[in-house]
Design a protein around this motif. Structure first.
Motif, PDB file in Angstrom:
ATOM      1  N   LYS A 129       0.829  -1.206   0.000  1.00 36.68           N
ATOM      2  CA  LYS A 129       0.000   0.000   0.000  1.00 36.68           C
ATOM      3  C   LYS A 129       0.863   1.256   0.000  1.00 36.68           C
ATOM      4  N   GLU A 130       1.933   1.249   0.801  1.00 35.56           N
ATOM      5  CA  GLU A 130       2.820   2.418   0.835  1.00 35.56           C
ATOM      6  C   GLU A 130       3.482   2.656  -0.528  1.00 35.56           C
ATOM      7  N   ALA A 131       3.891   1.571  -1.169  1.00 30.83           N
ATOM      8  CA  ALA A 131       4.511   1.707  -2.495  1.00 30.83           C
ATOM      9  C   ALA A 131       3.512   2.275  -3.497  1.00 30.83           C
ATOM     10  N   LEU A 132       2.273   1.729  -3.502  1.00 35.30           N
ATOM     11  CA  LEU A 132       1.260   2.218  -4.437  1.00 35.30           C
ATOM     12  C   LEU A 132       0.936   3.673  -4.169  1.00 35.30           C
ATOM     13  N   ARG A 133       0.889   4.044  -2.867  1.00 33.16           N
ATOM     14  CA  ARG A 133       0.590   5.426  -2.513  1.00 33.16           C
ATOM     15  C   ARG A 133       1.718   6.356  -2.994  1.00 33.16           C
ATOM     16  N   ALA A 134       2.968   5.913  -2.852  1.00 35.49           N
ATOM     17  CA  ALA A 134       4.100   6.725  -3.299  1.00 35.49           C
ATOM     18  C   ALA A 134       4.115   6.880  -4.820  1.00 35.49           C
ATOM     19  N   PHE A 135       3.791   5.784  -5.537  1.00 35.49           N
ATOM     20  CA  PHE A 135       3.749   5.868  -7.011  1.00 35.49           C
ATOM     21  C   PHE A 135       2.653   6.827  -7.468  1.00 35.49           C
ATOM     22  N   ALA A 136       1.503   6.768  -6.821  1.00 38.69           N
ATOM     23  CA  ALA A 136       0.382   7.626  -7.200  1.00 38.69           C
ATOM     24  C   ALA A 136       0.679   9.087  -6.907  1.00 38.69           C
ATOM     25  N   ALA A 137       1.468   9.352  -5.835  1.00 39.49           N
ATOM     26  CA  ALA A 137       1.769  10.731  -5.449  1.00 39.49           C
ATOM     27  C   ALA A 137       2.839  11.363  -6.332  1.00 39.49           C
ATOM     28  N   ALA A 138       3.599  10.550  -7.074  1.00 40.98           N
ATOM     29  CA  ALA A 138       4.670  11.092  -7.930  1.00 40.98           C
ATOM     30  C   ALA A 138       4.053  11.847  -9.101  1.00 40.98           C
ATOM     31  N   THR A 139       4.435  13.131  -9.244  1.00 41.22           N
ATOM     32  CA  THR A 139       3.875  13.970 -10.320  1.00 41.22           C
ATOM     33  C   THR A 139       4.796  14.090 -11.526  1.00 41.22           C
ATOM     34  N   THR A 140       6.048  13.664 -11.361  1.00 43.60           N
ATOM     35  CA  THR A 140       6.999  13.708 -12.478  1.00 43.60           C
ATOM     36  C   THR A 140       7.697  12.359 -12.589  1.00 43.60           C
ATOM     37  N   MET A 141       8.344  12.147 -13.712  1.00 41.53           N
ATOM     38  CA  MET A 141       9.065  10.901 -13.908  1.00 41.53           C
ATOM     39  C   MET A 141      10.219  10.779 -12.923  1.00 41.53           C
ATOM     40  N   GLU A 142      10.850  11.893 -12.567  1.00 42.57           N
ATOM     41  CA  GLU A 142      11.944  11.862 -11.603  1.00 42.57           C
ATOM     42  C   GLU A 142      11.437  11.420 -10.223  1.00 42.57           C
ATOM     43  N   GLU A 143      10.288  11.959  -9.805  1.00 43.10           N
ATOM     44  CA  GLU A 143       9.721  11.557  -8.526  1.00 43.10           C
ATOM     45  C   GLU A 143       9.313  10.082  -8.532  1.00 43.10           C
ATOM     46  N   LEU A 144       8.812   9.607  -9.668  1.00 37.76           N
ATOM     47  CA  LEU A 144       8.411   8.209  -9.773  1.00 37.76           C
ATOM     48  C   LEU A 144       9.632   7.295  -9.658  1.00 37.76           C
ATOM     49  N   LYS A 145      10.737   7.672 -10.284  1.00 42.43           N
ATOM     50  CA  LYS A 145      11.949   6.862 -10.196  1.00 42.43           C
ATOM     51  C   LYS A 145      12.491   6.846  -8.767  1.00 42.43           C
ATOM     52  N   ALA A 146      12.384   7.985  -8.074  1.00 35.68           N
ATOM     53  CA  ALA A 146      12.826   8.026  -6.676  1.00 35.68           C
ATOM     54  C   ALA A 146      11.961   7.112  -5.806  1.00 35.68           C
ATOM     55  N   ALA A 147      10.643   7.090  -6.064  1.00 35.44           N
ATOM     56  CA  ALA A 147       9.748   6.203  -5.318  1.00 35.44           C
ATOM     57  C   ALA A 147      10.070   4.740  -5.610  1.00 35.44           C
ATOM     58  N   LYS A 148      10.476   4.460  -6.842  1.00 37.41           N
ATOM     59  CA  LYS A 148      10.838   3.083  -7.185  1.00 37.41           C
ATOM     60  C   LYS A 148      12.059   2.639  -6.403  1.00 37.41           C
ATOM     61  N   VAL A 149      13.060   3.515  -6.300  1.00 38.62           N
ATOM     62  CA  VAL A 149      14.263   3.169  -5.535  1.00 38.62           C
ATOM     63  C   VAL A 149      13.903   2.892  -4.064  1.00 38.62           C
ATOM     64  N   ALA A 150      12.982   3.721  -3.520  1.00 35.04           N
ATOM     65  CA  ALA A 150      12.625   3.581  -2.103  1.00 35.04           C
ATOM     66  C   ALA A 150      11.827   2.328  -1.823  1.00 35.04           C
ATOM     67  N   HIS A 151      11.014   1.871  -2.761  1.00 32.73           N
ATOM     68  CA  HIS A 151      10.098   0.763  -2.497  1.00 32.73           C
ATOM     69  C   HIS A 151      10.434  -0.518  -3.268  1.00 32.73           C
ATOM     70  N   VAL A 152      11.384  -0.431  -4.227  1.00 37.20           N
ATOM     71  CA  VAL A 152      11.744  -1.618  -4.999  1.00 37.20           C
ATOM     72  C   VAL A 152      13.255  -1.841  -5.005  1.00 37.20           C
ATOM     73  N   GLY A 153      14.019  -0.814  -4.660  1.00 38.11           N
ATOM     74  CA  GLY A 153      15.468  -0.896  -4.721  1.00 38.11           C
ATOM     75  C   GLY A 153      16.064  -1.922  -3.778  1.00 38.11           C
ATOM     76  N   GLU A 154      17.392  -2.038  -3.832  1.00 39.06           N
ATOM     77  CA  GLU A 154      18.097  -3.056  -3.063  1.00 39.06           C
ATOM     78  C   GLU A 154      17.915  -2.883  -1.550  1.00 39.06           C
ATOM     79  N   ASN A 155      17.754  -1.630  -1.109  1.00 38.15           N
ATOM     80  CA  ASN A 155      17.613  -1.383   0.328  1.00 38.15           C
ATOM     81  C   ASN A 155      16.171  -1.113   0.735  1.00 38.15           C
ATOM     82  N   SER A 156      15.230  -1.405  -0.131  1.00 37.31           N
ATOM     83  CA  SER A 156      13.817  -1.205   0.206  1.00 37.31           C
ATOM     84  C   SER A 156      13.362  -2.281   1.194  1.00 37.31           C
ATOM     85  N   PRO A 157      12.295  -2.001   1.953  1.00 38.60           N
ATOM     86  CA  PRO A 157      11.796  -3.011   2.915  1.00 38.60           C
ATOM     87  C   PRO A 157      11.490  -4.347   2.269  1.00 38.60           C
ATOM     88  N   VAL A 158      10.917  -4.347   1.072  1.00 44.02           N
ATOM     89  CA  VAL A 158      10.576  -5.612   0.416  1.00 44.02           C
ATOM     90  C   VAL A 158      11.845  -6.390   0.072  1.00 44.02           C
TER      91      VAL A 158
END
Length: 356
Positions: free
Chosen positions: A12-41
């Motif tokens: 849910k947090e990942a989906l909420r972060a993706f939905a809140a991203a208004t630019t491609m740069e913000e979306l990529k930052a959300a991906k790093v936070a929720h899908v990257g090597e150091n993300s909780p998942v």
């Protein structure tokens, strides 16, 4: 171990972060936070190895499902951003087709260049070869090798442009014939060549003469060639360039490099002979003679062949040359050669397309 409810919260947090991203740069930052090597998942996935063996399968399935949901959500949101950016770029780059514009007219090949191409095509179709040579030529190749005597009038500075210093015996070629000798000295027989190129003479600047003009030279050396072969070649060329209605004539003449020699004339394209003997309708193009000189021709002088080391008991040949500028005049009805040197693209466009 991260529990299943915890994974649901992470999704849910990942989906909420993706939905809140208004630019491609913000979306990529959300991906790093929720899908990257150091993300909780990702950390939860690496922690499977620390679980008891009997719990690893269940935990792995739950984490894999969570990561899959996050990946699908990211790709969906990424597609939305790409579509939005494309739409914004198209709007920014749109063109108002109602605005007035300045059209730039197309250029055109100079009619002499076009004529060179057409003339060479005629001979290439007959199996001849196109040759070229330098415009600054050795005096020996321009004169001596072609049987010009040392006191020949054309060798005087009043007719020929010498390159300083004169003692270097370098001239701006007065015809394209030196290429014939260059070819005979370097190629095996038989030889069938045409030589298009620029030539220089101390001529006056008027309607039918230019100090810098263009020629097409032809040379054929083979066993058994005669004046009859020359006549047939020239007749074919005239018909190919000017149509079956073109009239030509040969007049006896003298050239040091051919014997016998003749000049080729073409029926005046302006007055068609109507000005001859008619002072009320003079023609400045043919000077009321009814014919315009096209070029010269003849059987190659044996002395020229001997200068190239050719056995004249076995081989003979014929040669011809004509002014390409005048050929353009004949073909297109241009009445003044000076128009060719003005550099006006409108003149070239007017003659584009090879209209006869």
């Amino acid at each position: 171990m991260t529990s299943t409810p915890d994974l649901a919260v992470l999704v849910k947090e990942a989906l909420r972060a993706f939905a809140a991203a208004t630019t491609m740069e913000e979306l990529k930052a959300a991906k790093v936070a929720h899908v990257g090597e150091n993300s909780p998942v990702a950390l939860a996935n690496r922690g499977i190895a620390d679980l008891p063996k009997e719990d690893r399968k269940t935990a792995g399935q739950a984490i894999g499902q969570a990561r899959g949901e996050i990946a699908i959500a990211y790709r969906s949101r990424e597609s939305e951003h790409e579509a939005q950016e494309l739409e914004a770029r198209l709007l920014a780059e749109r063109v108002d087709v109602t605005l007035p514009v300045t059209r730039r007219p197309q250029g055109a090949l100079h009619p002499v260049t076009t004529m060179f191409n057409d003339l060479c095509d005629v001979f290439v179709a007959m199996g001849w070869e196109v040759m070229e040579g330098p415009e600054a030529e050795a005096e020996w190749l321009n004169f001596d090798a072609l049987n010009f005597t040392p006191d020949h009038p054309s060798r005087f500075m009043s007719d020929t442009l010498f390159v300083d210093p004169p003692e270097h015996h370098l001239v701006m070629r007065t015809h394209t014939s030196p290429v014939q000798m260059r070819t005979l000295l370097t190629h095996d027989l038989p030889v069938y060549i045409v030589v298009p190129g620029k030539t220089y003479r101390a001529d006056e600047y008027d309607a039918t003469h230019l100090p810098v003009f263009h020629q097409l030279e032809g040379l054929a050396v083979d066993k058994g060639l005669s004046m009859a072969d020359l006549k047939g070649t020239l007749d074919h060329l005239a018909k190919a360039m000017f149509g079956d209605q073109a009239r030509t004539r040969l007049r006896p003449h003298y050239f040091p490099f051919t014997e016998p020699s003749a000049e080729i004339d073409i029926d005046c394209f302006v007055c068609h002979g109507q000005s001859v003997g008619n002072p009320d309708q003079p023609c400045r193009t043919c000077k009321s003679e009814g014919w315009i000189e096209w070029g010269g021709c003849g059987v190659v002088n044996p002395k020229v062949l001997q200068a190239a080391g050719i056995d004249v008991e076995i081989y003979s040949g014929f040669a011809f040359g004509m002014g390409v500028d005048r050929t353009v005049m004949f073909r297109h009805g241009a009445s003044d050669l000076r128009d060719f040197a003005e550099g006006d693209v409108r003149f070239s466009r007017q003659m584009a397309g090879g209209v006869r």
